[in-house]
Design an enzyme around this catalytic site. Structure first.
Site, mmCIF file in Angstrom:
data_model
loop_
_atom_site.group_PDB
_atom_site.id
_atom_site.type_symbol
_atom_site.label_atom_id
_atom_site.label_comp_id
_atom_site.label_asym_id
_atom_site.label_seq_id
_atom_site.Cartn_x
_atom_site.Cartn_y
_atom_site.Cartn_z
ATOM 1 N N ALA A 147 0.862 -1.051 -0.094
ATOM 2 C CA ALA A 147 0.018 0.009 0.027
ATOM 3 C C ALA A 147 0.818 1.294 -0.156
ATOM 4 O O ALA A 147 1.756 1.435 -0.744
ATOM 5 C CB ALA A 147 -1.021 0.057 1.193
ATOM 6 N N SER A 148 0.566 2.377 0.887
ATOM 7 C CA SER A 148 1.489 3.512 0.911
ATOM 8 C C SER A 148 2.737 3.467 1.447
ATOM 9 O O SER A 148 3.511 4.283 1.349
ATOM 10 C CB SER A 148 0.656 4.492 1.591
ATOM 11 O OG SER A 148 -0.482 5.036 1.004
ATOM 12 N N MET A 149 3.218 2.200 1.944
ATOM 13 C CA MET A 149 4.716 1.853 2.115
ATOM 14 C C MET A 149 5.384 1.884 0.661
ATOM 15 O O MET A 149 6.737 2.042 0.498
ATOM 16 C CB MET A 149 4.908 0.679 2.967
ATOM 17 C CG MET A 149 5.481 0.966 4.250
ATOM 18 S SD MET A 149 7.047 1.957 4.445
ATOM 19 C CE MET A 149 8.238 1.213 3.394
ATOM 20 N N LYS A 163 5.318 4.733 -1.055
ATOM 21 C CA LYS A 163 5.921 6.043 -1.314
ATOM 22 C C LYS A 163 7.278 6.350 -0.950
ATOM 23 O O LYS A 163 7.895 6.803 -1.848
ATOM 24 C CB LYS A 163 4.704 6.709 -0.439
ATOM 25 C CG LYS A 163 3.177 6.807 -1.046
ATOM 26 C CD LYS A 163 2.538 8.026 -0.436
ATOM 27 C CE LYS A 163 1.036 8.149 -1.063
ATOM 28 N NZ LYS A 163 0.216 6.983 -1.267
#
Length: 362
Positions: A90-92, A94
């Site tokens: 997921a947003s890891m 980024k």
């Protein structure tokens, strides 16, 4: 019951990072009651109802310890998978993409304080957004996930187009406002095939061997993995269901990676000190309860007085926290299921906190 659209469900899930990031120092559970790592995980699966939880902590010498709780799949009796099994990052995603952008900065191909439109003329309709502002979430670009047709997600440029008709969240540089659009555009700065750039410059050199970008149309997670459970975006009225299969390719540079706790810990420990210093420098207030945010990382304080540079991620069916402290210790925790209440968020954060403050006590 009001029907929730697929776009709305995915938007809520993909922006879960904004709910979690930076709250580590705040929950009373993390600051007062200090259970062991195992007890922290058991609370998640026994009291909070998550099906499975896994946490891996690795010291500066590379010695790892993995803790698990719960099951890998409901009704099977199969123990929760370990630190080498895959999950949706997921947003890891980024901070990994931010590291790739900074690699291009170090190679002289990008400049943090140059305008995006210098490299991609006309892309943002004349908005004077800099590369730094993208990575820092201070661009003012509004969210793009709620405008996507998930049956036909389109290219990044096609995904961006409707966003430019929206009201900006603020002037470039004016304030922090979490938006997945920032990393949609950051990926575009890496080129049309940003996935190959991230793979060749970050994933392979760092030794993240089990991390990959899902192929277009790929719904499953490759290899060993736990099943994920949450409210299905396809059938939001159907209650909690198995939501392991998702259109991972469509989440792109903002949240598309599939990884493992071991690989994410490797990322933090292989990240060059100069790169981490840049990511951690020039933080901005992210607004309560988020703490401060740099370039793809949030700065949080632990209950034992330390500082951790981290990010988190949330998609329907999975929540993840990952980061490293100043001593070089890295930790990643994830649960199968999204943390939906303040208590669940606090308990997830307490488990992450325990990796840095209590893991030696097991």
């Amino acid at each position: 019951m009001k029907k929730i659209s697929l776009a709305t469900r995915l938007l809520a899930a993909a922006t879960a990072a904004a709910v979690i990031a930076g709250t580590l120092a705040l929950p009373a559970a993390a600051a007062t009651a200090k259970p062991s790592v195992q007890a922290s995980l058991d609370r998640l699966t026994r009291a909070d109802g998550f099906v499975g939880a896994v946490l891996q902590v690795r010291d500066a010498r590379g010695r790892s310890r993995t803790y698990t709780s719960g099951a890998a799949a409901r009704g099977t009796g199969r123990p929760m998978v370990g630190g080498d099994a895959r999950m949706r990052a997921a947003s890891m995603t980024k901070p990994v993409v931010a590291a790739a952008v900074l690699d291009q900065v170090a190679r002289g191909r990008l400049d943090l304080d140059e305008k995006v439109e210098t490299y991609l003329p006309g892309l943002l309709g004349g908005r004077e957004v800099t590369v730094r502002q993208l990575l820092q979430h201070t661009s003012g670009l509004p969210e793009y996930l709620d405008t996507i047709d998930w049956a036909k997600p389109g290219t990044p440029r096609e995904q961006l187009r409707p966003v430019l008709a929206k009201e900006p969240l603020g002037k470039p540089g004016e304030k922090w406002a979490y938006s997945n659009t920032n990393y949609l555009v950051a990926g575009m700065l890496l080129g049309d095939d940003f996935r190959k750039v991230v793979e060749s410059r970050i994933l392979r050199p760092y030794g993240m061997r089990r991390t990959y970008w899902p192929a277009e149309g790929e719904m499953t997670i490759r290899g060993e993995h736990a099943r994920n459970y949450g409210v299905s975006p396809v059938d939001p009225e159907g209650g909690v269901a198995d939501v392991t299969d998702l259109p991972g390719h469509a989440f792109g540079a903002a949240g598309g990676l599939v990884s493992t706790p071991a690989d994410l810990n490797t990322f933090w420990q292989r990240l060059p000190a100069s790169t981490l210093k840049t990511m951690a420098g020039g933080t901005v207030p992210a607004g309560a309860p988020y703490g401060r945010y740099g370039l793809g990382v949030a700065r949080v304080s632990t209950s034992c007085g330390g500082t951790v540079w981290m990010h988190d991620g949330g998609l329907t069916g999975v929540s993840v926290l990952s980061g490293r402290d100043g001593a070089g210790r890295a930790a990643t925790v994830y649960v199968t299921g999204a943390a939906d209440t303040p208590a669940e968020n606090a308990h997830l954060l307490a488990a992450f906190d325990s990796a840095f403050c209590r893991h030696s006590g097991g």
